[in-house]
Scaffold this motif. Structure first.
Motif, PDB file in Angstrom:
ATOM      1  N   GLN A   3      23.997  65.375  -4.676  1.00 61.83           N
ATOM      2  CA  GLN A   3      23.923  65.961  -3.334  1.00 61.83           C
ATOM      3  C   GLN A   3      24.170  64.869  -2.303  1.00 61.83           C
ATOM      4  O   GLN A   3      23.599  63.775  -2.388  1.00 61.83           O
ATOM      5  CB  GLN A   3      22.537  66.580  -3.094  1.00 61.83           C
ATOM      6  N   MET A   4      24.994  65.184  -1.328  1.00 60.31           N
ATOM      7  CA  MET A   4      25.294  64.260  -0.235  1.00 60.31           C
ATOM      8  C   MET A   4      24.745  64.869   1.054  1.00 60.31           C
ATOM      9  O   MET A   4      25.097  66.002   1.411  1.00 60.31           O
ATOM     10  CB  MET A   4      26.798  64.023  -0.114  1.00 60.31           C
ATOM     11  N   THR A   5      23.889  64.131   1.742  1.00 56.69           N
ATOM     12  CA  THR A   5      23.247  64.636   2.952  1.00 56.69           C
ATOM     13  C   THR A   5      23.593  63.745   4.133  1.00 56.69           C
ATOM     14  O   THR A   5      23.339  62.537   4.102  1.00 56.69           O
ATOM     15  CB  THR A   5      21.716  64.682   2.775  1.00 56.69           C
ATOM     16  N   GLN A   6      24.165  64.335   5.145  1.00 54.17           N
ATOM     17  CA  GLN A   6      24.549  63.586   6.340  1.00 54.17           C
ATOM     18  C   GLN A   6      23.588  63.849   7.488  1.00 54.17           C
ATOM     19  O   GLN A   6      22.995  64.924   7.598  1.00 54.17           O
ATOM     20  CB  GLN A   6      25.957  63.996   6.806  1.00 54.17           C
ATOM     21  N   SER A   7      23.445  62.841   8.333  1.00 54.62           N
ATOM     22  CA  SER A   7      22.680  63.031   9.562  1.00 54.62           C
ATOM     23  C   SER A   7      23.286  62.191  10.680  1.00 54.62           C
ATOM     24  O   SER A   7      23.810  61.095  10.426  1.00 54.62           O
ATOM     25  CB  SER A   7      21.207  62.667   9.356  1.00 54.62           C
ATOM     26  N   PRO A   8      23.271  62.713  11.917  1.00 52.42           N
ATOM     27  CA  PRO A   8      22.835  64.073  12.243  1.00 52.42           C
ATOM     28  C   PRO A   8      23.904  65.090  11.857  1.00 52.42           C
ATOM     29  O   PRO A   8      24.997  64.713  11.446  1.00 52.42           O
ATOM     30  CB  PRO A   8      22.663  63.985  13.763  1.00 52.42           C
ATOM     31  N   SER A   9      23.617  66.352  11.999  1.00 51.38           N
ATOM     32  CA  SER A   9      24.617  67.386  11.722  1.00 51.38           C
ATOM     33  C   SER A   9      25.579  67.514  12.903  1.00 51.38           C
ATOM     34  O   SER A   9      26.721  67.945  12.739  1.00 51.38           O
ATOM     35  CB  SER A   9      23.958  68.726  11.431  1.00 51.38           C
ATOM     36  N   SER A  10      25.116  67.119  14.087  1.00 52.90           N
ATOM     37  CA  SER A  10      25.993  67.082  15.250  1.00 52.90           C
ATOM     38  C   SER A  10      25.467  66.048  16.234  1.00 52.90           C
ATOM     39  O   SER A  10      24.274  65.707  16.210  1.00 52.90           O
ATOM     40  CB  SER A  10      26.083  68.452  15.925  1.00 52.90           C
ATOM     41  N   LEU A  11      26.364  65.524  17.039  1.00 46.36           N
ATOM     42  CA  LEU A  11      25.937  64.610  18.082  1.00 46.36           C
ATOM     43  C   LEU A  11      26.953  64.609  19.204  1.00 46.36           C
ATOM     44  O   LEU A  11      28.129  64.940  18.995  1.00 46.36           O
ATOM     45  CB  LEU A  11      25.742  63.189  17.542  1.00 46.36           C
ATOM     46  N   SER A  12      26.483  64.240  20.363  1.00 45.65           N
ATOM     47  CA  SER A  12      27.305  64.163  21.549  1.00 45.65           C
ATOM     48  C   SER A  12      27.203  62.758  22.125  1.00 45.65           C
ATOM     49  O   SER A  12      26.099  62.227  22.255  1.00 45.65           O
ATOM     50  CB  SER A  12      26.850  65.200  22.584  1.00 45.65           C
ATOM     51  N   ALA A  13      28.349  62.154  22.407  1.00 46.83           N
ATOM     52  CA  ALA A  13      28.349  60.786  22.906  1.00 46.83           C
ATOM     53  C   ALA A  13      29.450  60.624  23.950  1.00 46.83           C
ATOM     54  O   ALA A  13      30.365  61.453  24.036  1.00 46.83           O
ATOM     55  CB  ALA A  13      28.543  59.806  21.759  1.00 46.83           C
ATOM     56  N   SER A  14      29.364  59.559  24.708  1.00 45.21           N
ATOM     57  CA  SER A  14      30.323  59.296  25.779  1.00 45.21           C
ATOM     58  C   SER A  14      31.399  58.325  25.317  1.00 45.21           C
ATOM     59  O   SER A  14      31.175  57.525  24.394  1.00 45.21           O
ATOM     60  CB  SER A  14      29.609  58.721  26.998  1.00 45.21           C
ATOM     61  N   VAL A  15      32.540  58.413  25.965  1.00 42.66           N
ATOM     62  CA  VAL A  15      33.620  57.467  25.688  1.00 42.66           C
ATOM     63  C   VAL A  15      33.088  56.040  25.873  1.00 42.66           C
ATOM     64  O   VAL A  15      32.399  55.742  26.853  1.00 42.66           O
ATOM     65  CB  VAL A  15      34.821  57.730  26.607  1.00 42.66           C
ATOM     66  N   GLY A  16      33.380  55.194  24.888  1.00 41.47           N
ATOM     67  CA  GLY A  16      32.928  53.818  24.913  1.00 41.47           C
ATOM     68  C   GLY A  16      31.626  53.572  24.166  1.00 41.47           C
ATOM     69  O   GLY A  16      31.281  52.416  23.885  1.00 41.47           O
ATOM     70  N   ASP A  17      30.911  54.637  23.828  1.00 41.51           N
ATOM     71  CA  ASP A  17      29.651  54.488  23.096  1.00 41.51           C
ATOM     72  C   ASP A  17      29.898  54.018  21.663  1.00 41.51           C
ATOM     73  O   ASP A  17      30.954  54.254  21.076  1.00 41.51           O
ATOM     74  CB  ASP A  17      28.899  55.820  23.032  1.00 41.51           C
ATOM     75  N   ARG A  18      28.873  53.389  21.110  1.00 45.28           N
ATOM     76  CA  ARG A  18      28.853  53.061  19.688  1.00 45.28           C
ATOM     77  C   ARG A  18      28.164  54.226  18.975  1.00 45.28           C
ATOM     78  O   ARG A  18      27.062  54.638  19.364  1.00 45.28           O
ATOM     79  CB  ARG A  18      28.087  51.764  19.458  1.00 45.28           C
ATOM     80  N   VAL A  19      28.817  54.752  17.930  1.00 46.72           N
ATOM     81  CA  VAL A  19      28.316  55.936  17.239  1.00 46.72           C
ATOM     82  C   VAL A  19      28.109  55.591  15.762  1.00 46.72           C
ATOM     83  O   VAL A  19      28.963  54.958  15.143  1.00 46.72           O
ATOM     84  CB  VAL A  19      29.315  57.109  17.373  1.00 46.72           C
ATOM     85  N   THR A  20      26.974  56.036  15.237  1.00 47.43           N
ATOM     86  CA  THR A  20      26.679  55.807  13.817  1.00 47.43           C
ATOM     87  C   THR A  20      26.307  57.124  13.151  1.00 47.43           C
ATOM     88  O   THR A  20      25.485  57.885  13.671  1.00 47.43           O
ATOM     89  CB  THR A  20      25.542  54.796  13.652  1.00 47.43           C
ATOM     90  N   ILE A  21      26.917  57.378  12.008  1.00 43.86           N
ATOM     91  CA  ILE A  21      26.645  58.566  11.191  1.00 43.86           C
ATOM     92  C   ILE A  21      26.171  58.067   9.831  1.00 43.86           C
ATOM     93  O   ILE A  21      26.739  57.121   9.282  1.00 43.86           O
ATOM     94  CB  ILE A  21      27.911  59.421  11.040  1.00 43.86           C
ATOM     95  N   THR A  22      25.141  58.706   9.307  1.00 45.73           N
ATOM     96  CA  THR A  22      24.619  58.271   8.019  1.00 45.73           C
ATOM     97  C   THR A  22      24.865  59.323   6.941  1.00 45.73           C
ATOM     98  O   THR A  22      24.981  60.522   7.226  1.00 45.73           O
ATOM     99  CB  THR A  22      23.125  57.950   8.104  1.00 45.73           C
ATOM    100  N   CYS A  23      24.916  58.844   5.720  1.00 49.47           N
ATOM    101  CA  CYS A  23      25.148  59.685   4.549  1.00 49.47           C
ATOM    102  C   CYS A  23      24.252  59.166   3.432  1.00 49.47           C
ATOM    103  O   CYS A  23      24.236  57.961   3.157  1.00 49.47           O
ATOM    104  CB  CYS A  23      26.621  59.607   4.143  1.00 49.47           C
ATOM    105  N   ARG A  24      23.501  60.067   2.827  1.00 48.73           N
ATOM    106  CA  ARG A  24      22.586  59.677   1.748  1.00 48.73           C
ATOM    107  C   ARG A  24      22.918  60.455   0.489  1.00 48.73           C
ATOM    108  O   ARG A  24      23.074  61.692   0.523  1.00 48.73           O
ATOM    109  CB  ARG A  24      21.144  59.929   2.158  1.00 48.73           C
ATOM    110  N   ALA A  25      23.025  59.763  -0.625  1.00 55.50           N
ATOM    111  CA  ALA A  25      23.288  60.387  -1.920  1.00 55.50           C
ATOM    112  C   ALA A  25      21.979  60.632  -2.661  1.00 55.50           C
ATOM    113  O   ALA A  25      21.015  59.869  -2.512  1.00 55.50           O
ATOM    114  CB  ALA A  25      24.201  59.498  -2.754  1.00 55.50           C
ATOM    115  N   SER A  26      21.948  61.685  -3.477  1.00 50.86           N
ATOM    116  CA  SER A  26      20.729  62.040  -4.207  1.00 50.86           C
ATOM    117  C   SER A  26      20.450  61.106  -5.382  1.00 50.86           C
ATOM    118  O   SER A  26      19.365  61.163  -5.964  1.00 50.86           O
ATOM    119  CB  SER A  26      20.807  63.491  -4.692  1.00 50.86           C
TER     120      SER A  26
END
Lengths: 107, 124
Positions: A3-26
Protein backbone atom coordinates in the motif's frame (compact mmCIF):
# COMPACT_ATOMS: atom_id res chain seq x y z
CA UNK A 1 -0.01 -5.92 -2.11
CA UNK A 2 2.13 -2.98 -0.99
CA UNK A 3 0.00 0.00 0.00
CA UNK A 4 1.25 3.46 -0.92
CA UNK A 5 -0.14 6.36 1.11
CA UNK A 6 0.42 9.97 0.14
CA UNK A 7 -0.05 13.10 2.18
CA UNK A 8 -1.58 15.53 1.91
CA UNK A 9 -4.33 14.50 -0.50
CA UNK A 10 -4.51 18.10 -1.68
CA UNK A 11 -2.72 21.35 -1.06
CA UNK A 12 -2.75 24.93 -2.21
CA UNK A 13 0.41 26.99 -2.54
CA UNK A 14 1.61 30.22 -4.10
CA UNK A 15 3.99 30.72 -6.99
CA UNK A 16 7.54 30.63 -5.63
CA UNK A 17 6.66 28.49 -2.60
CA UNK A 18 8.59 25.38 -1.64
CA UNK A 19 6.23 22.39 -1.75
CA UNK A 20 6.75 18.95 -0.22
CA UNK A 21 4.63 15.84 -0.80
CA UNK A 22 5.19 12.66 1.15
CA UNK A 23 4.64 9.02 0.25
CA UNK A 24 4.76 6.11 2.68
CA UNK A 25 4.95 2.43 1.74
CA UNK A 26 3.36 -0.31 3.86
CA UNK A 27 6.68 -2.19 3.84
CA UNK A 28 10.25 -1.41 2.90
CA UNK A 29 10.75 -0.89 -0.82
CA UNK A 30 14.41 0.22 -0.66
CA UNK A 31 14.61 3.08 -3.17
CA UNK A 32 12.27 1.57 -5.77
CA UNK A 33 9.96 4.56 -5.87
CA UNK A 34 8.89 6.71 -8.80
CA UNK A 35 6.99 10.01 -8.99
CA UNK A 36 4.62 11.10 -11.74
CA UNK A 37 2.94 14.39 -12.57
CA UNK A 38 -0.50 14.32 -14.17
CA UNK A 39 -1.86 17.58 -15.49
CA UNK A 40 -5.67 17.84 -15.80
CA UNK A 41 -6.98 15.69 -18.64
CA UNK A 42 -3.53 14.43 -19.58
CA UNK A 43 -1.51 11.24 -19.20
CA UNK A 44 0.98 10.92 -16.34
CA UNK A 45 4.52 12.13 -16.88
CA UNK A 46 7.57 10.64 -15.16
CA UNK A 47 9.40 13.10 -12.91
CA UNK A 48 11.64 11.06 -10.62
CA UNK A 49 12.72 7.41 -10.66
CA UNK A 50 14.60 5.34 -8.11
CA UNK A 51 13.53 7.80 -5.41
CA UNK A 52 15.94 10.58 -6.35
CA UNK A 53 16.97 10.37 -10.03
CA UNK A 54 15.61 13.21 -12.14
CA UNK A 55 14.11 12.08 -15.44
CA UNK A 56 15.66 13.70 -18.50
CA UNK A 57 13.93 16.94 -19.45
CA UNK A 58 12.31 17.49 -16.06
CA UNK A 59 13.05 20.90 -14.50
CA UNK A 60 15.62 20.88 -11.71
CA UNK A 61 13.16 22.45 -9.25
CA UNK A 62 11.79 18.92 -8.81
CA UNK A 63 13.69 16.60 -6.48
CA UNK A 64 13.03 13.37 -4.63
CA UNK A 65 14.46 11.73 -1.55
CA UNK A 66 13.89 8.84 0.82
CA UNK A 67 14.50 5.16 1.23
CA UNK A 68 12.82 2.24 2.95
CA UNK A 69 9.23 3.29 3.62
CA UNK A 70 9.27 7.10 3.60
CA UNK A 71 9.76 9.30 0.56
CA UNK A 72 9.33 12.93 -0.40
CA UNK A 73 8.87 14.91 -3.59
CA UNK A 74 9.93 18.54 -3.35
CA UNK A 75 9.25 21.43 -5.70
CA UNK A 76 11.77 24.10 -4.73
CA UNK A 77 9.97 27.07 -6.29
CA UNK A 78 6.41 26.47 -7.44
CA UNK A 79 5.51 27.57 -10.97
CA UNK A 80 2.02 28.06 -12.46
CA UNK A 81 2.50 25.09 -14.79
CA UNK A 82 2.98 22.78 -11.78
CA UNK A 83 -0.79 22.68 -11.30
CA UNK A 84 -1.32 18.91 -11.39
CA UNK A 85 -1.85 15.74 -9.40
CA UNK A 86 1.31 13.99 -8.21
CA UNK A 87 1.46 10.24 -7.65
CA UNK A 88 4.09 7.94 -6.24
CA UNK A 89 4.53 4.33 -7.46
CA UNK A 90 6.57 1.43 -6.13
CA UNK A 91 8.50 -0.90 -8.44
CA UNK A 92 9.78 -3.24 -5.70
CA UNK A 93 7.28 -5.96 -6.45
CA UNK A 94 4.25 -6.64 -8.59
CA UNK A 95 1.51 -5.67 -8.57
CA UNK A 96 3.10 -2.27 -8.89
CA UNK A 97 1.00 0.11 -6.81
CA UNK A 98 0.42 3.83 -6.83
CA UNK A 99 -0.44 6.32 -4.16
CA UNK A 100 -3.89 7.88 -4.30
CA UNK A 101 -2.44 11.14 -5.60
CA UNK A 102 -1.86 14.65 -4.24
CA UNK A 103 -3.74 17.41 -6.01
CA UNK A 104 -1.69 20.59 -6.11
CA UNK A 105 -3.50 23.89 -6.63
CA UNK A 106 -1.98 27.31 -7.19
CA UNK A 107 -3.27 30.10 -4.94
CA UNK B 1 10.70 11.20 -30.33
CA UNK B 2 9.06 8.35 -28.49
CA UNK B 3 5.34 8.24 -29.09
CA UNK B 4 2.60 5.84 -28.06
CA UNK B 5 -0.73 6.27 -29.85
CA UNK B 6 -3.77 4.46 -28.52
CA UNK B 7 -7.03 3.47 -30.13
CA UNK B 8 -10.16 5.55 -29.73
CA UNK B 9 -12.64 5.56 -26.88
CA UNK B 10 -15.59 3.24 -26.82
CA UNK B 11 -18.76 2.24 -25.03
CA UNK B 12 -19.28 -1.40 -24.13
CA UNK B 13 -22.18 -3.30 -22.61
CA UNK B 14 -21.75 -5.26 -19.40
CA UNK B 15 -20.39 -8.70 -20.12
CA UNK B 16 -18.69 -7.62 -23.33
CA UNK B 17 -14.97 -7.41 -24.10
CA UNK B 18 -12.77 -4.51 -25.10
CA UNK B 19 -9.46 -4.43 -26.93
CA UNK B 20 -7.23 -1.36 -26.77
CA UNK B 21 -4.26 -0.93 -29.08
CA UNK B 22 -1.06 1.02 -28.48
CA UNK B 23 1.18 1.79 -31.47
CA UNK B 24 4.74 2.73 -30.63
CA UNK B 25 7.17 4.81 -32.65
CA UNK B 26 10.48 6.60 -32.18
CA UNK B 27 12.33 3.69 -30.55
CA UNK B 28 13.18 0.02 -31.06
CA UNK B 29 9.98 -1.69 -29.96
CA UNK B 30 11.49 -4.98 -28.81
CA UNK B 31 13.96 -3.29 -26.47
CA UNK B 32 11.29 -2.28 -23.93
CA UNK B 33 8.26 -3.66 -22.20
CA UNK B 34 4.76 -2.19 -22.30
CA UNK B 35 2.77 -1.67 -19.13
CA UNK B 36 -0.97 -1.04 -18.95
CA UNK B 37 -2.45 1.22 -16.26
CA UNK B 38 -6.02 2.39 -15.79
CA UNK B 39 -7.68 5.28 -13.99
CA UNK B 40 -11.34 5.17 -13.00
CA UNK B 41 -13.15 8.52 -12.91
CA UNK B 42 -11.80 10.66 -10.07
CA UNK B 43 -9.59 7.81 -8.84
CA UNK B 44 -5.91 7.00 -8.70
CA UNK B 45 -3.81 4.95 -11.08
CA UNK B 46 -4.05 1.15 -11.11
CA UNK B 47 -1.47 -1.19 -12.67
CA UNK B 48 -3.00 -3.96 -14.81
CA UNK B 49 0.08 -5.77 -16.03
CA UNK B 50 3.12 -5.87 -18.29
CA UNK B 51 4.24 -7.52 -21.49
CA UNK B 52 7.73 -7.94 -22.87
CA UNK B 53 7.86 -6.73 -26.45
CA UNK B 54 10.95 -8.91 -26.89
CA UNK B 55 9.48 -12.34 -26.17
CA UNK B 56 5.82 -11.81 -25.24
CA UNK B 57 6.26 -12.77 -21.57
CA UNK B 58 3.49 -11.33 -19.43
CA UNK B 59 2.86 -10.48 -15.79
CA UNK B 60 -0.73 -9.68 -14.87
CA UNK B 61 -2.08 -8.30 -11.64
CA UNK B 62 -3.80 -11.15 -9.78
CA UNK B 63 -7.02 -9.12 -9.71
CA UNK B 64 -7.36 -9.38 -13.51
CA UNK B 65 -6.06 -12.89 -14.18
CA UNK B 66 -8.51 -14.89 -16.18
CA UNK B 67 -10.03 -11.96 -18.02
CA UNK B 68 -6.98 -9.94 -19.12
CA UNK B 69 -4.78 -10.71 -22.11
CA UNK B 70 -1.86 -8.68 -23.39
CA UNK B 71 -0.26 -9.31 -26.77
CA UNK B 72 2.11 -7.63 -29.19
CA UNK B 73 2.49 -7.42 -32.96
CA UNK B 74 6.21 -6.82 -33.32
CA UNK B 75 6.31 -5.95 -37.06
CA UNK B 76 3.62 -3.34 -36.41
CA UNK B 77 5.25 -2.10 -33.15
CA UNK B 78 1.85 -2.40 -31.53
CA UNK B 79 0.71 -3.73 -28.18
CA UNK B 80 -2.82 -4.84 -27.36
CA UNK B 81 -4.76 -5.18 -24.13
CA UNK B 82 -8.01 -7.17 -24.04
CA UNK B 83 -10.28 -7.22 -21.02
CA UNK B 84 -13.31 -9.52 -20.98
CA UNK B 85 -16.47 -9.85 -18.87
CA UNK B 86 -16.72 -6.10 -18.41
CA UNK B 87 -18.68 -4.53 -15.55
CA UNK B 88 -19.33 -0.92 -14.66
CA UNK B 89 -16.27 -1.08 -12.37
CA UNK B 90 -14.12 -1.35 -15.50
CA UNK B 91 -15.16 2.11 -16.67
CA UNK B 92 -11.87 3.97 -16.80
CA UNK B 93 -9.22 5.60 -18.94
CA UNK B 94 -6.75 2.91 -19.99
CA UNK B 95 -3.15 3.90 -20.60
CA UNK B 96 -0.24 2.07 -22.15
CA UNK B 97 3.24 3.12 -21.11
CA UNK B 98 6.75 2.15 -22.08
CA UNK B 99 8.57 0.47 -19.23
CA UNK B 100 12.27 1.15 -18.93
CA UNK B 101 14.62 -0.31 -16.35
CA UNK B 102 18.12 0.02 -14.98
CA UNK B 103 20.23 -2.75 -16.51
CA UNK B 104 22.36 -2.88 -13.33
CA UNK B 105 19.33 -3.18 -11.02
CA UNK B 106 16.23 -4.84 -12.43
CA UNK B 107 14.02 -3.57 -9.59
CA UNK B 108 14.50 -0.02 -10.87
CA UNK B 109 11.65 0.11 -13.38
CA UNK B 110 9.63 3.09 -14.43
CA UNK B 111 7.15 4.22 -17.06
CA UNK B 112 8.87 6.89 -19.09
CA UNK B 113 6.50 7.45 -22.02
CA UNK B 114 2.72 7.19 -22.00
CA UNK B 115 -0.05 6.92 -24.54
CA UNK B 116 -2.78 9.54 -24.60
CA UNK B 117 -5.27 7.24 -22.89
CA UNK B 118 -8.41 5.43 -24.09
CA UNK B 119 -11.71 5.97 -22.29
CA UNK B 120 -13.68 2.75 -21.95
CA UNK B 121 -17.23 3.24 -20.68
CA UNK B 122 -19.20 0.18 -19.63
CA UNK B 123 -22.92 0.90 -19.69
CA UNK B 124 -26.13 -0.85 -20.64
Amino acid sequence: DIQMTQSPSSLSASVGDRVTITCRASQSINNYLNWYQQRPGKAPNLLIYAASSLQSGVPSRFSGSGSGTDFTLTISSLQPEDLATYSCQQSFTTPYTFGQGTKLEIK
Amino acid sequence: QVQLVQSRAGVKKPGASVMVSCQASGYTFINYGITWVRQAPGQGLEWLGWISAYNGNTNYAQKFRGRLTMTTDTPASTAYMELTSLTSDDTAVYYCAREDYDSSDSYTRYFDSWGQGTLVTVSS
